[in-house]
Design a protein around this motif. Structure first.
Motif, mmCIF file in Angstrom:
data_model
loop_
_atom_site.group_PDB
_atom_site.id
_atom_site.type_symbol
_atom_site.label_atom_id
_atom_site.label_comp_id
_atom_site.label_asym_id
_atom_site.label_seq_id
_atom_site.Cartn_x
_atom_site.Cartn_y
_atom_site.Cartn_z
ATOM 1 N N HIS A 257 4.925 11.220 2.732
ATOM 2 C CA HIS A 257 4.264 12.070 3.729
ATOM 3 C C HIS A 257 4.776 11.754 5.144
ATOM 4 O O HIS A 257 4.710 12.597 6.037
ATOM 5 C CB HIS A 257 2.752 11.875 3.628
ATOM 6 C CG HIS A 257 1.964 12.913 4.354
ATOM 7 N ND1 HIS A 257 2.212 14.261 4.214
ATOM 8 C CD2 HIS A 257 0.943 12.821 5.242
ATOM 9 C CE1 HIS A 257 1.379 14.939 4.991
ATOM 10 N NE2 HIS A 257 0.609 14.082 5.619
ATOM 11 N N CYS A 258 5.280 10.531 5.325
ATOM 12 C CA CYS A 258 5.788 10.168 6.651
ATOM 13 C C CYS A 258 7.096 10.896 6.979
ATOM 14 O O CYS A 258 7.600 10.798 8.092
ATOM 15 C CB CYS A 258 5.974 8.654 6.754
ATOM 16 S SG CYS A 258 6.590 7.888 5.267
ATOM 17 N N ARG A 259 7.646 11.660 6.031
ATOM 18 C CA ARG A 259 8.855 12.438 6.304
ATOM 19 C C ARG A 259 8.528 13.798 6.900
ATOM 20 O O ARG A 259 9.427 14.597 7.163
ATOM 21 C CB ARG A 259 9.653 12.631 5.013
ATOM 22 C CG ARG A 259 10.234 11.348 4.458
ATOM 23 C CD ARG A 259 10.857 11.578 3.104
ATOM 24 N NE ARG A 259 12.065 12.358 3.166
ATOM 25 C CZ ARG A 259 13.304 11.865 3.147
ATOM 26 N NH1 ARG A 259 13.487 10.580 3.060
ATOM 27 N NH2 ARG A 259 14.339 12.656 3.212
ATOM 28 N N MET B 60 0.823 -1.215 0.000
ATOM 29 C CA MET B 60 0.000 0.000 0.000
ATOM 30 C C MET B 60 0.852 1.257 0.000
ATOM 31 O O MET B 60 0.419 2.326 -0.417
ATOM 32 C CB MET B 60 -0.924 0.034 1.233
ATOM 33 C CG MET B 60 -2.093 -0.916 1.206
ATOM 34 S SD MET B 60 -3.222 -0.662 -0.165
ATOM 35 C CE MET B 60 -3.997 0.881 0.279
ATOM 36 N N CYS B 61 2.066 1.164 0.503
ATOM 37 C CA CYS B 61 2.935 2.348 0.507
ATOM 38 C C CYS B 61 3.257 2.711 -0.935
ATOM 39 O O CYS B 61 3.864 1.934 -1.651
ATOM 40 C CB CYS B 61 4.224 2.075 1.277
ATOM 41 S SG CYS B 61 5.393 3.441 1.100
ATOM 42 N N ASN B 62 2.827 3.907 -1.345
ATOM 43 C CA ASN B 62 3.135 4.332 -2.714
ATOM 44 C C ASN B 62 4.292 5.322 -2.730
ATOM 45 O O ASN B 62 4.499 6.045 -3.696
ATOM 46 C CB ASN B 62 1.893 4.892 -3.411
ATOM 47 C CG ASN B 62 1.420 6.176 -2.761
ATOM 48 O OD1 ASN B 62 2.044 6.688 -1.837
ATOM 49 N ND2 ASN B 62 0.322 6.718 -3.229
ATOM 50 N N GLU C 8 -2.285 8.661 9.868
ATOM 51 C CA GLU C 8 -1.843 9.800 9.061
ATOM 52 C C GLU C 8 -1.310 9.439 7.681
ATOM 53 O O GLU C 8 -1.227 10.300 6.809
ATOM 54 C CB GLU C 8 -0.767 10.580 9.835
ATOM 55 C CG GLU C 8 -1.323 11.232 11.082
ATOM 56 C CD GLU C 8 -0.237 11.700 12.039
ATOM 57 O OE1 GLU C 8 0.846 12.063 11.573
ATOM 58 O OE2 GLU C 8 -0.490 11.684 13.257
ATOM 59 N N CYS C 9 -0.898 8.201 7.488
ATOM 60 C CA CYS C 9 -0.418 7.821 6.160
ATOM 61 C C CYS C 9 -1.601 7.869 5.196
ATOM 62 O O CYS C 9 -2.641 7.276 5.473
ATOM 63 C CB CYS C 9 0.170 6.416 6.206
ATOM 64 S SG CYS C 9 0.284 5.655 4.581
ATOM 65 N N PRO C 10 -1.461 8.569 4.086
ATOM 66 C CA PRO C 10 -2.591 8.695 3.162
ATOM 67 C C PRO C 10 -3.148 7.355 2.690
ATOM 68 O O PRO C 10 -4.331 7.250 2.365
ATOM 69 C CB PRO C 10 -2.005 9.460 1.970
ATOM 70 C CG PRO C 10 -0.808 10.142 2.499
ATOM 71 C CD PRO C 10 -0.283 9.311 3.623
HETATM 72 S S1 SF4 Z 1 3.025 8.232 4.161
HETATM 73 FE FE1 SF4 Z 1 2.402 6.097 3.882
HETATM 74 S S2 SF4 Z 1 2.250 5.772 1.672
HETATM 75 FE FE2 SF4 Z 1 3.357 7.683 2.003
HETATM 76 S S3 SF4 Z 1 5.485 7.051 1.931
HETATM 77 FE FE3 SF4 Z 1 4.897 7.044 4.065
HETATM 78 S S4 SF4 Z 1 4.215 4.942 4.455
HETATM 79 FE FE4 SF4 Z 1 4.302 5.206 2.245
#
Ligand code: SF4
Ligand SMILES: Cc1cc2nc3c(=O)[nH]c(=O)nc-3n(C[C@H](O)[C@H](O)[C@H](O)COP(=O)(O)OP(=O)(O)OC[C@H]3O[C@@H](n4cnc5c(N)ncnc54)[C@H](O)[C@@H]3O)c2cc1C
Ligand code: SF4
Length: 1001
Positions: A596-598, A590-592, A660-662
């Protein structure tokens, strides 16, 4: 030079790594996991780099360029890696600027300029500029993570580009290394000397000799980011590149995607922060009308015109949190809305603009279609809804995903309506659909058709791109209007400009990087966009098709194990998706990579990254590592390797990403799954057992509390215990006491019979967790008293005159079976009460919320699903009851201002708002929420010797400084470990909300 998909020999790789280690101070990451984590960006592509280099300073970069040149290894510069087209993936040495090279070198508020290192994040720059009343206005959606170097590399554009232009309009100068190692200053051509002047002469002559072609073939729109900016000498952009018509050679680097030079620093244009903004939301009965109006609306001089289509409107309306905001923007049931923003100094002038908007809509036959928003709060809420809509779209489960490859074609506004209609037809012909949104003001509407890149996606992508390109040509637009060329649009550069101009662009590359050191085969001589060998998920028939290794999971991941319909977006039934890892792989996939996690500022995600700034300690890095391991790309045994353990070790299971991860990547749950497999293979440590079995031995030890507490009393014992158990000697352990809740509670507070309680008009069942029961019994007693005082009949959740356990400590150690047994017993105990309508009220967020989260993944069936919605934290219960008029205790005013720290799991489950609501029941109370991520303690995490430093760094990010700044405040923190951290780091005694309510009632 090797081609982009070629490989560097093992011998060269070894020498490269050795030389980087010995000749630089940077981090040299050549292990498979690190390479895998840098093999992707927010595109559909994946290319394993030979290695990763994280330079600490300029000298490191210069040295790495020299070494790579010696060894003929390509370099791929990288910022946050959020590019959507594959700009930052390549087979060479990836150089990551984001960890150390993020200084603001100089701000000249008078001249309105800032000089920055390339790894600086836009939001961080703008936060620092606030005190000067200035900002760098290229407001990309990824502003919380995008670096200025990456933004310049991609010629990024923000929502307000109609007012401020793209990156190319906002870069004033750059210093960069060429591939021969020369450091060159790029700036106004008139001021250049030496190599810079020679490059300028070369490009000027190229532009002169191609003037006719440029005039004829160069797109005349604001949003053209393809190729190199050969038009700097003969501007074709709607907006001049410079204010005075002069030529700036730095603009040649902007949009060159790291293929011409490696940026050392950038000089940026700053503009005054607009004091005021007003918003007119124009409602349209048809999508076509909305598109057709854009050309008229821009004449009013708005700072943004953004589209939200029917699908996104519906998504927002279906979400209870966003529904009121969306409803406030709607008139009837529009097919689309345009958010028309005006900004500037003078509020009355802006309000006048709004009136002009209303009048204009009347003039073009749409009277009464505008919702006027003059205040800041509703505007902010609506912008949030637009962003969230995109996130919901991105969270589609199954192998079909919204794919970005024609997402930013730009067409002149006069043709926007025809273009969108025609492209919608193209989607339909290809059995898919797209949701439209974003920058109507500049003719760049985002749209991502849903494609399954593991099956027939490549062919459909080709067909759709071909058809879209015909439309772009017909309407004289730009194929690449915002997100750059990279791998998916590289082949369209020659198409866009024609072969002669493409040769001119090749000549620029040849002049500046003749050996092809920097990101070769990009922009010039790129691979085909649908070369499946470059895909993250190569379909069957590719050289290395993507497959997942079979895995017997311990948790239930079937919700992820689904497929979807590209037109209706309906997903198939849980478990039917065909994942050999029973949905675990699909959950990681699912992580694309949107990065956003940065982000650093708001919210919880991701505390470990905020401390280490390592890709490995980022939700994205962890998800990628798991995906690669589950698909066998990191070699045999990677899933249960020490390297994987280290990758997940600093994940504090805060569940920040879950919320919070989209796309809803839930790393805390993945860590439980991982630990179960890892520990099964490697065994449990003494510390694992001590932590996990705490609920089993807590009562017995509390009876010999004095003896048990000697560890923190007798000098040397903590040190010895650290050596034996791994609990840090620098921490005091929770203090054992004999007056546990179970020893001290007054049976009179509780009703013993389930039947009685279920019949009571106001009732609750108190679940007292091990931590509050054993170490802070006053919290549980206070909660019971508050409920009793408010007239509730109380039932105590217990077995054999003692505790039930939620299994949390076992989950933390990866002992899933044991956790399941505990939870099953607890659920069995409370089920009759829940069925009778009684809520289960708990105090410790991580314990109680296990009933709402992990309990649903353990195969506990309908019983768990019945109990989950009725498992409430005390504050959730009280807030709900107060709202219904059933909880009406009167309180005395608080003795001091109240400062609240939310436990991560409270935040993840939206339980912070209720605690604020409850605190506001105290007369005069204005509780202030500290903007914190994880406190760093995270259950037993912070007690671990190896985690102590990281744990304290997490606490020092914002929590402890905020508490120290408010020496008189009453600090409220519901998490046991949060209270320990606050006491340890700030010397202050935080309280559970129950204690405060009890004291004041
Ligand atoms: S916020 Fe979620 S989908 Fe986006 S890079 Fe991080 S883990 Fe992946
Ligand atoms: C959900 C989502 C929304 C987005 N929204 C927008 C948007 O609103 N507007 C927009 O324009 N883009 C958008 N993007 C694309 C992307 O976020 C931006 O282009 C962003 O500016 C890239 O920054 P980065 O730090 O991630 O750069 P990276 O992706 O790391 O790099 C970008 C390019 O710059 C090069 N580069 C990086 N550092 C250097 C250096 N020191 N020297 C030379 N070259 C270098 C890289 O090689 C690469 O070619 C979005 C992406 C996502 C996933
Ligand atoms: S659970 Fe928390 S620490 Fe772990 S990856 Fe998610 S946000 Fe980061």
């Amino acid at each position: 030079m090797k081609s982009v998909s070629g490989t560097v020999s093992t011998e060269t790789s070894t020498i490269l790594s050795r030389r980087l280690k010995s000749e630089t101070q940077g981090e040299v990451l050549f292990d498979p996991g690190s390479r895998g984590r840098y093999a992707t960006d927010a595109s559909i592509y994946q290319v394993m780099p030979v290695g990763v280099f994280v330079p600490r300073n300029d000298r490191d970069v210069a040295c790495a360029i020299d070494i790579a040149r010696d060894l003929k290894v390509p370099i791929v510069p990288r910022g946050a890696g959020t590019s959507q087209c594959g700009q930052t993936v390549g087979a060479g040495l990836v150089i990551d600027n984001s960890k150390y090279r993020h200084a603001i070198l100089d701000v000249d508020a008078e001249k309105r300029t800032a000089r920055v290192e390339p790894g600086l994040v836009l939001d961080h720059l703008n936060a620092a500029l606030k005190k000067h009343g200035l900002w760098h206005p290229v407001d990309v959606s990824t502003s919380a993570q995008a670096t200025l170097g990456g933004m310049a590399g991609n010629n990024s554009c923000g929502s307000r580009s109609i007012a401020y232009g793209n990156m190319v309009h906002n870069v004033l100068g750059a210093t960069a290394w060429l591939s021969d190692g020369t450091e060159v200053g790029f700036g106004p051509v008139a001021s250049l000397t030496g190599r810079g002047a020679r490059i300028a002469d070369f490009v000027r002559e190229l532009a002169r000799s191609h003037r006719d072609e440029i005039e004829a073939n160069w797109p005349k729109v604001l949003r053209r980011v393809a190729g190199y900016n050969l038009d700097i000498f003969d501007n074709q952009n709607e907006r001049p590149y410079t204010g005075d018509g002069s030529v700036n050679l730095a603009h040649l680097l902007v949009g060159s995607e790291g293929t011409l030079a490696f940026t050392k620093d950038l000089t940026l244009k700053l503009v005054p922060l607009p004091r005021n903004r007003v918003l007119g939301v124009v409602n349209f009965a048809s999508f076509h009308a909305a598109m057709d109006s854009a050309q008229h609306l821009v004449r009013l001089g708005p700072s943004a015109v953004e589209l939200v289509d029917r699908i996104m409107i519906e998504l927002a309306l279906s979400n209870p949190v966003f529904r009121p905001t969306m409803e406030s923007a709607l008139i009837g049931r529009p097919e689309a809305i345009l958010l028309v923003e005006f900004s500037g100094e003078d509020k009355p002038a802006l309000v006048k603009k709004l009136k002009e908007l209303v009048a204009l809509m009347g003039d073009i036959g749409q009277p009464g279609s505008v919702v006027e928003m003059e205040d800041e709060a509703p505007q902010k809420n609506l912008w949030e809804v637009r962003k969230a809509g995109l996130n919901i779209m991105m969270s589609l489960k199954g192998d079909g995903k919204p794919v970005s490859f024609i997402e930013d074609c730009a067409v002149p506004l006069a043709h926007l309506a025809e273009y969108t209609a025609a492209l919608t037809d193209v989607f339909e012909r290809n059995g898919t659909h797209g949701t439209w949104y974003a920058h109507a003001s500049v003719g760049t509407l985002h749209v991502r058709p849903i494609l399954d890149m593991r099956r027939d996606g490549a062919a459909k992508m080709r067909r759709i791109a071909e058809d879209a390109s015909q439309l772009v040509r017909k309407y004289k637009g730009a194929f690449s209007g915002e997100h750059g060329d990279g791998l998916c649009r590289g082949e369209w550069v020659a198409w866009q400009f024609g072969s002669r101009l493409n040769d001119a662009l090749r000549a620029i590359k040849q002049e500046m990087d003749p050996i092809g050191l920097f990101s070769p085969n990009r922009i010039i001589d790129p691979p085909r966009m649908d070369d499946t060998g470059l895909f993250r998920f190569p379909p069957p028939g590719s050289k290395h098709p993507y497959t997942v290794r079979p895995l017997q999971t311990v948790l239930d991941w079937s919700d992820w194990n689904v497929q979807n319909d590209p037109v209706t977006e309906q997903t198939s039934s849980p478990g039917s998706g065909g994942d050999a890892a029973r949905g675990f792989a699909k959950a990681a996939e699912m992580c694309n990579n949107n990065g956003h996690c940065r982000k650093f500022d708001a919210g919880t995600m991701c505390p470990s990254y905020r401390v280490t700034r390592d890709e490995r300690h980022l939700t994205r890095g962890r998800a990628n590592s798991l995906r690669l391991a589950l698909s066998g790309q990191l070699g045999e045994g990677a899933l249960t390797s020490r390297a994987m353990y280290d990758t997940l070790d600093l994940c504090v299971s805060c569940k920040g990403c879950k919320r919070e991860c989209p796309t809803g990547v839930d790393m805390a749950k993945m860590k439980v799954e991982f630990l179960a497999h890892y520990k099964k293979e490697h065994g449990y440590t003494l510390k694992d057992r001590l932590v996990a079995h705490l609920p089993d031995y807590a009562d017995a030890v509390s009876r010999i509390a004095g003896l048990a507490n000697l560890r923190d009393r007798l000098p040397g014992l903590a040190w010895i215990s650290e050596k034996i158990t791994g609990f840090s000697a620098r921490r005091q352990l929770p203090r054992w006491r004999n007056d546990t809740f179970w020893a001290a509670h007054d049976a009179g507070l509780f009703s013993g019979r389930e039947q009685t309680i279920a019949a009571a008009p106001k009732a609750a069942a108190l679940f007292v967790d091990t931590f509050n029961a054993t170490f802070e019994s006053e919290n549980a007693l206070a909660a019971a008293r508050v409920l009793k005082k408010a007239g509730y009949t109380l039932y105590l959740v217990q077995k054999d005159q003692g505790r039930h356990c939620c299994g949390r400590t076992f989950l933390a150690a990866g002992m899933v079976d044991k956790a399941k047994a505990r939870l099953a017993a607890l659920i069995h105990e409370v089920l009759p009460l829940v069925r009778a309508g009684v809520s289960i009220v708990g105090l410790e967020p991580s314990c109680l919320l296990t009933l709402r989260d992990e309990a649903l993944s353990l195969g506990l069936g309908e019983a768990a699903r019945t109990v989950a919605p009725q498992a409430l934290l005390l504050e959730e219960f009280l807030a709900r009851e107060a709202k219904a008029g059933r909880f009406a205790l009167s309180f005395r005013p608080a003795p001091a201002p109240i400062l609240l720290h939310g436990h991560c799991h409270q935040k993840a489950f939206g339980a912070v708002a209720p605690i604020l609501d409850v605190l506001r029941l105290i007369p005069g109370a204005k509780p202030e929420l500290i903007e914190t991520s994880c406190c760093g303690m995270a259950g037993s995490f912070g007690y671990d010797t190896d985690h102590y430093e990281v744990s304290m760094q997490m606490a020092e990010l914002s929590l402890l400084p905020a508490i120290r700044r408010n020496p008189d405040a009453v600090v409220v923190a519901d998490g046991t470990s949060c209270r320990h951290q606050i006491a340890h780091g700030a010397g202050r005694q935080a309280r559970h909300v129950a204690v405060l309510l009890d004291e004041l009632s």
